[in-house]
Design a protein around this motif. Structure first.
Motif, PDB file in Angstrom:
ATOM      1  N   ARG A 103       5.297 -31.160  -7.470  1.00  0.00           N
ATOM      2  CA  ARG A 103       3.407 -31.801  -8.473  1.00  0.00           C
ATOM      3  C   ARG A 103       2.665 -31.721  -7.391  1.00  0.00           C
ATOM      4  O   ARG A 103       1.414 -32.052  -7.033  1.00  0.00           O
ATOM      5  N   ARG A 104       2.806 -30.888  -5.936  1.00  0.00           N
ATOM      6  CA  ARG A 104       1.402 -31.718  -5.408  1.00  0.00           C
ATOM      7  C   ARG A 104       0.120 -31.313  -5.024  1.00  0.00           C
ATOM      8  O   ARG A 104      -0.622 -31.638  -5.290  1.00  0.00           O
ATOM      9  N   ALA A 105       0.284 -29.734  -6.152  1.00  0.00           N
ATOM     10  CA  ALA A 105      -1.003 -28.961  -6.415  1.00  0.00           C
ATOM     11  C   ALA A 105      -1.470 -29.839  -7.196  1.00  0.00           C
ATOM     12  O   ALA A 105      -3.062 -30.078  -6.826  1.00  0.00           O
ATOM     13  N   ARG A 106      -1.120 -30.267  -8.303  1.00  0.00           N
ATOM     14  CA  ARG A 106      -1.339 -31.046  -9.384  1.00  0.00           C
ATOM     15  C   ARG A 106      -2.213 -31.802  -8.607  1.00  0.00           C
ATOM     16  O   ARG A 106      -3.140 -32.460  -9.422  1.00  0.00           O
ATOM     17  N   LEU A 107      -1.316 -33.023  -7.953  1.00  0.00           N
ATOM     18  CA  LEU A 107      -1.553 -33.772  -7.690  1.00  0.00           C
ATOM     19  C   LEU A 107      -2.602 -34.269  -6.801  1.00  0.00           C
ATOM     20  O   LEU A 107      -3.118 -35.264  -6.592  1.00  0.00           O
ATOM     21  N   ALA A 108      -2.751 -33.254  -5.955  1.00  0.00           N
ATOM     22  CA  ALA A 108      -3.606 -33.700  -5.433  1.00  0.00           C
ATOM     23  C   ALA A 108      -5.062 -32.865  -6.012  1.00  0.00           C
ATOM     24  O   ALA A 108      -6.180 -33.364  -4.892  1.00  0.00           O
ATOM     25  N   ARG A 109      -5.710 -32.195  -6.973  1.00  0.00           N
ATOM     26  CA  ARG A 109      -6.692 -33.175  -7.720  1.00  0.00           C
ATOM     27  C   ARG A 109      -7.615 -34.243  -7.775  1.00  0.00           C
ATOM     28  O   ARG A 109      -6.708 -34.583  -8.610  1.00  0.00           O
ATOM     29  N   CYS A 110      -8.437 -34.203  -7.105  1.00  0.00           N
ATOM     30  CA  CYS A 110      -8.237 -35.948  -7.192  1.00  0.00           C
ATOM     31  C   CYS A 110     -10.235 -35.670  -7.203  1.00  0.00           C
ATOM     32  O   CYS A 110     -10.452 -36.875  -6.945  1.00  0.00           O
ATOM     33  N   LEU A 132      -2.015 -43.495   1.808  1.00  0.00           N
ATOM     34  CA  LEU A 132      -0.514 -43.748   1.423  1.00  0.00           C
ATOM     35  C   LEU A 132      -0.759 -42.652   0.172  1.00  0.00           C
ATOM     36  O   LEU A 132      -1.282 -42.537  -0.463  1.00  0.00           O
ATOM     37  N   ILE A 133       0.382 -41.755   0.466  1.00  0.00           N
ATOM     38  CA  ILE A 133       0.260 -40.752  -1.403  1.00  0.00           C
ATOM     39  C   ILE A 133       0.684 -41.348  -2.096  1.00  0.00           C
ATOM     40  O   ILE A 133       1.564 -41.310  -2.423  1.00  0.00           O
ATOM     41  N   GLY A 134       0.450 -40.931  -3.785  1.00  0.00           N
ATOM     42  CA  GLY A 134       1.305 -41.646  -4.936  1.00  0.00           C
ATOM     43  C   GLY A 134       2.568 -40.964  -4.698  1.00  0.00           C
ATOM     44  O   GLY A 134       3.231 -41.417  -5.535  1.00  0.00           O
ATOM     45  N   GLU A 135       2.625 -39.828  -5.283  1.00  0.00           N
ATOM     46  CA  GLU A 135       3.963 -38.825  -5.485  1.00  0.00           C
ATOM     47  C   GLU A 135       4.538 -39.253  -3.965  1.00  0.00           C
ATOM     48  O   GLU A 135       5.945 -39.483  -4.090  1.00  0.00           O
ATOM     49  N   ASP A 136       4.426 -39.670  -3.010  1.00  0.00           N
ATOM     50  CA  ASP A 136       5.242 -39.786  -1.848  1.00  0.00           C
ATOM     51  C   ASP A 136       6.007 -41.395  -2.013  1.00  0.00           C
ATOM     52  O   ASP A 136       7.763 -41.636  -2.285  1.00  0.00           O
ATOM     53  N   LEU A 137       4.600 -42.294  -2.837  1.00  0.00           N
ATOM     54  CA  LEU A 137       5.397 -43.365  -2.947  1.00  0.00           C
ATOM     55  C   LEU A 137       6.207 -43.440  -4.008  1.00  0.00           C
ATOM     56  O   LEU A 137       7.631 -44.418  -3.938  1.00  0.00           O
ATOM     57  N   GLU A 152      -3.581 -42.520  -7.307  1.00  0.00           N
ATOM     58  CA  GLU A 152      -3.321 -40.919  -6.531  1.00  0.00           C
ATOM     59  C   GLU A 152      -3.010 -40.970  -4.570  1.00  0.00           C
ATOM     60  O   GLU A 152      -2.121 -40.740  -3.986  1.00  0.00           O
ATOM     61  N   ARG A 153      -4.034 -42.060  -3.943  1.00  0.00           N
ATOM     62  CA  ARG A 153      -3.432 -42.231  -2.662  1.00  0.00           C
ATOM     63  C   ARG A 153      -4.121 -43.931  -2.190  1.00  0.00           C
ATOM     64  O   ARG A 153      -5.353 -44.111  -3.519  1.00  0.00           O
ATOM     65  N   ASP A 197      -8.554 -49.313   0.104  1.00  0.00           N
ATOM     66  CA  ASP A 197      -8.773 -48.641  -0.788  1.00  0.00           C
ATOM     67  C   ASP A 197      -8.241 -48.243  -1.927  1.00  0.00           C
ATOM     68  O   ASP A 197      -7.108 -46.737  -0.705  1.00  0.00           O
ATOM     69  N   VAL A 198      -7.740 -48.685  -2.941  1.00  0.00           N
ATOM     70  CA  VAL A 198      -6.666 -47.640  -3.735  1.00  0.00           C
ATOM     71  C   VAL A 198      -7.842 -47.118  -4.994  1.00  0.00           C
ATOM     72  O   VAL A 198      -9.180 -47.418  -5.401  1.00  0.00           O
TER      73      VAL A 198
END
Length: 693
Positions: free
Chosen positions: A9-16, A86-91, A164-165, A187-188
Motif C-alpha cells: 500500500r506504499r503508493a496509496r499511503l504516500a499520497r499526503c 518514521l513512516i506510519g505503515e513501517d511503524l 502518516e509519518r 511533528d506528527v
C-alpha cells in the motif's frame, strides 16, 4: 530509520497532500524491483539494466525530505543536525501502537510515566520530572504544548492508524520553533489522502475503530479529508505494594490490585485545500484513569476516567507565490486546551480522615497565533527566511475543589494569568559551493511575563561526495517557565528560563543498499527547571552536562529482507548532585528485522533495549534494572491500492519485566514511594484490520 519497505500500500499511503515532499513510486514498480531481484541467476544476467533502473526507484524511497529543521524542504540527510522520519505503515509493520511508543525507535529517546498517567519522553536523558515539557510537539505543524505544563500528552497517545509519518529532530530547535524546542522537536503528520475503514483491539487494553475519507476536485484545485478514530479500554497492571506498604500501613491500601488505566480516546482531524489556501480543524479528546495515584496510593478498582485533556484547534492559512524568487506562508491559529480532573483519588479512608479523599480540577486556556514566513531566493545558491509570530495565551478557567470533610486552603492557578509573545526569525542558507551549505539562524522571543530570549544556530553541511556527508552544528534553546511553575516557585523566588547549548558533529555514509549515520554531541544545561518537592516547589537547579554518541544503520539484504539498528550512549552529569540526571539511561538500542517471504505478507521482529535508569535525588535504591523487549508482527496487505489489510502482533513476546522509574511524591515532608516503581504490561496480543477503497 523508518523508511517504508515491503508494503503493497506504499503508493496509496504516500499520497499526503499538497505539501508532501516524500518521493513515491507506485506499487507495481516497487514490487517489480523486489521480484526482479529475487529471480534466478540465469534471468539476472539478461535483465541487468532493467534491475538497475528499478533499484534506483526503490532507493528513491530513502530520499525523504523534511521542512522541520529549516522550514524549507530539504533531504533529511542534508539538513543541519540529525533528522529522523518514521513512516506510519513501517511503524504498523513493526508493531508500534501509538506516537509515544514510536518515538522510542529514535536514537536517544526513551519513555517514562508520571504517576497519574502522563507520558514522559526523554531525549538524550532530558525530560524526567513532574510536568516536564522539554520537547516541542507539533501536530500537522500546529504547536500542541500547553502553557500550563508545556506537555502534549494526548498527541503521544494518537494511534498509528491515524499517523502518516513522524518527523523528529534531536537537540535544540528553538532557532526555528521557539519555546519548548529544548531537547528536540516532533511533528506528527496525520493521514489525509486515503479512504479506509479500520478496527483495532489489544488484549487488556484499547479497542475501537475509525476511518479516513478523502475527496478532491482537480478542476477547482480543491480537496478535503477527515480522519476520525475512537478507542475505549479498561486496562491496568497488577501492583503488589504502594506507598502505604512502604509506610507500614498495608491495611489501608488497595494493593495488591490493578492500576487504573481506563482509557477513552476520540479524535477528528479535518483538512481543506483550495488552491493556495488551506484550513485545518483538530478535535482531540483523551480521557484516562488515575493510574498509580497522585500520592502513590493505589486508587480503588473502579475503572474511573479521572483525568481529561482536550484540544480544539482551527488553522487558516495560505502559501502565496509573490514572485519568481519570493514566497510567503501565512497562518492564523486558535487553540483551546482543557485539562479536567474528576474525583481524582488522593488519600484512602483512614489515612487522614475517615472518608476517602478525592479532588477535582477544571482548567482551560486559549492561544491565538498570527504568523508569516517569507522565503526569498536571491539566487540558486542562496535562500533566506524571515519570520514574524505574535501569540497570546489566556487562562479562561482554573478551579480546584475538595470535599467538605477535607477542606484545605491550598492555592490553585491564578485565572487572570496571560502571556503575550512576539517572535522574530531570521535564517540564511547559503551554498558556498555545490557541496558545502552554511546555515545561520537567530530567533528573538519577547515574553510579557518573563524575559527576552535569543536562540542562535550555526551549521555547516559538507557533501564530500555522493556517499559521504559531514555535518557540524552549534545551537542554543530555552525553556520558559510554565504557568504552573510560575505559580509555585520555591520560597516565592522567581524562576529563570532553562537554557541549553549543544555542539554536534555528524557523519552520514550512503551506499546503494545500506546507510549509516553517527553523531557526537555535547549539551550544556543551565538553570534547569525542576520540581523540588511539594514543600519547596519549582527551582532552577545546578548546571548539567551531557555527552554522547548515536549510531544508526540500515541494510537491505536482498529483495525480501531489511535490517535496521540504532544504538545511543549518553553520559550525563549534574554538577549540583555529582550524579547522572535522574530518570534517564546511558544506553539505548533498537534492532528490527523485516522479512517478506511472500508478496502479500510481511513479518517483523522488533527488539528494544533500555539500560539501567537513574533514581531521583534522595532515593538511595539501586538503579532500575535494564530490560529488553521483543515485538513480533505479521502483516497482510492487498496487492492493489484497495482491499483488505491486517496486522496481527504480540507485544513483549518474552514477557520481560518492564518498569518505569517513579516520579517524586511527598506529603507533609514524608516521601511517598511505590515499592516496585511503575510496572508495565507483559505479553499481549493485538489486532488491527481495515479495508481501503
Amino acid at each position: 530509520m523508518g523508511e517504508p519497505l515491503f508494503t503493497k500500500r506504499r503508493a496509496r499511503l504516500a499520497r499526503c497532500g499538497p505539501r508532501q515532499r516524500v518521493p513515491v513510486v507506485d506499487s507495481a514498480r516497487l514490487f517489480g524491483v523486489l521480484l526482479t531481484v529475487a529471480v534466478s541467476s540465469a534471468q539476472a544476467q539478461t535483465e541487468t539494466k532493467t534491475d538497475d533502473a528499478k533499484l534506483q526507484d526503490l532507493m528513491a524511497l530513502l530520499e525523504q525530505e523534511t521542512e522541520l529543521a529549516t522550514r524549507s524542504g530539504m533531504n533529511a540527510d542534508f539538513v543541519p543536525g540529525m533528522a529522523t522520519i518514521l513512516i506510519g505503515e513501517d511503524l504498523m509493520a513493526r508493531g508500534v501502537r501509538n506516537v509515544g511508543e514510536a518515538l522510542t525507535l529514535v536514537p536517544g529517546i526513551s519513555q517514562g510515566l508520571e504517576m497519574t498517567g502522563e507520558r514522559q519522553i526523554l531525549s538524550r536523558g532530558i525530560g524526567y520530572g513532574y510536568a516536564s515539557g522539554n520537547l516541542k510537539v507539533l501536530l500537522d505543524g500546529v504547536s500542541m504544548n500547553s502553557t500550563l505544563y508545556a506537555t502534549a500528552n494526548p498527541v503521544l497517545n494518537i494511534p498509528i492508524e491515524q499517523v502518516e509519518r513522524i518527523e523528529v529532530i534531536r537537540g535544540p530547535g528553538a532557532s526555528v520553533h521557539g519555546e519548548y524546542a529544548f531537547a528536540g522537536v516532533i511533528d506528527v503528520i496525520t493521514r489525509k489522502r486515503q479512504r479506509n475503514l479500520s478496527a483495532q483491539a489489544m488484549d487488556g487494553a484499547d479497542h475501537g475503530g475509525g476511518g479516513i475519507w478523502y475527496w478532491q476536485d482537480p478542476e477547482r484545485d480543491l480537496s478535503a479529508s477527515f480522519n476520525v478514530l475512537g478507542l475505549d479500554g479498561d486496562g491496568g497492571v497488577d501492583v503488589d505494594g504502594d506507598a502505604l506498604h512502604a509506610l507500614g500501613q498495608p491495611a489501608l491500601s488497595h494493593a495488591p490490585g490493578p492500576s487504573n488505566e481506563t482509557h477513552r480516546y476520540r479524535a477528528l482531524f479535518g483538512h481543506l485545500h483550495w488552491g493556495d489556501f488551506f484550513a485545518a480543524v483538530k478535535v482531540l479528546d483523551d480521557d484516562y484513569g488515575d493510574y498509580f495515584g497522585i500520592n502513590h496510593f493505589l486508587p480503588p478498582d473502579k475503572d474511573q476516567l479521572a483525568s481529561r485533556q482536550g484540544y480544539y484547534s482551527l488553522q487558516l492559512g495560505a502559501n502565496l507565490q509573490l514572485g519568481e524568487r519570493l514566497s510567503t506562508r501565512l497562518r492564523l491559529e486558535a487553540l483551546r486546551y482543557q485539562r479536567d480532573r474528576d474525583d481524582l483519588f488522593v488519600f484512602p479512608p483512614g489515612y487522614l480522615i475517615d472518608d476517602s479523599v478525592t479532588m477535582s480540577q477544571d482548567y482551560q486556556e486559549t492561544r491565538y497565533l498570527a504568523a508569516a514566513d517569507i522565503h526569498w531566493r536571491p539566487n540558486e545558491r542562496h535562500q533566506v527566511l524571515f519570520g514574524l509570530e505574535a501569540s497570546q495565551v489566556e487562562v479562561d478557567e482554573a478551579t480546584w475543589e475538595w470535599p467538605e470533610s477535607f477542606a484545605i486552603d491550598y492555592p490553585w492557578l491564578d485565572d487572570s494569568r496571560n502571556r503575550r509573545v512576539l517572535s522574530l526569525i531570521a535564517q540564511d542558507e547559503y551554498r558556498i559551493s555545490d557541496r558545502v551549505t552554511l546555515t545561520g539562524a537567530l530567533r528573538v522571543d519577547d515574553y510579557s511575563d518573563a524575559d527576552t530570549y535569543l536562540s542562535p544556530r550555526l551549521a555547516a553541511v559538507w557533501r564530500i561526495n555522493s556517499e559521504h556527508i559531514l555535518k557540524l552544528q552549534f545551537a542554543q534553546a530555552f525553556r520558559p517557565p510554565t504557568f504552573y511553575e510560575l505559580e509555585y516557585p520555591a520560597d516565592g523566588r522567581g524562576l529563570e528560563a532553562g537554557e541549553i547549548a549543544t555542539y554536534e558533529l555528524g557523519y552520514v555514509l550512503r551506499k546503494p543498499n545500506w546507510k549509516g549515520r553517527v553523531i557526537l554531541f555535547q549539551s550544556d544545561l543551565t538553570n534547569q527547571i525542576i520540581f523540588g518537592d511539594q514543600n519547596s516547589g519549582y527551582i532552577n537547579s545546578a548546571d548539567a552536562r551531557l555527552r554522547g554518541i548515536e549510531l544508526e544503520y540500515e541494510q537491505r539484504l536482498g529483495a525480501h529482507l531489511r535490517f535496521d539498528a540504532n544504538l545511543s550512549f549518553v553520559d550525563s552529569h549534574d554538577f549540583g548532585t555529582g550524579r547522572p540526571l535522574p530518570g534517564g539511561t546511558d544506553l539505548l538500542g533498537n534492532l528490527a528485522l523485516l522479512w517478506r517471504p511472500l508478496e502479500p505478507w510481511t513479518a517483523a521482529l522488533q527488539l528494544s533495549y533500555v539500560g539501567e535508569r537513574e533514581r531521583r535525588v534522595g532515593d538511595e535504591r539501586a538503579p532500575l534494572d535494564a530490560y529488553t523487549t521483543a515485538d513480533l508482527t505479521l502483516s497482510y496487505s492487498s496487492a492493489s491500492e484497495s482491499g483488505l489489510y491486517a496486522h496481527l502482533g504480540v507485544k513483549n513476546l518474552t514477557d520481560a519485566d518492564v518498569r518505569y522509574p517513579e516520579q517524586y511524591a511527598s506529603f507533609a515532608g514524608v516521601p511517598l514511594t511505590y515499592v516496585d516503581d511503575y510496572p508495565r504490561p507483559g505479553r499481549r496480543w493485538w489486532l488491527s484490520v481495515g479495508y481501503a477503497f
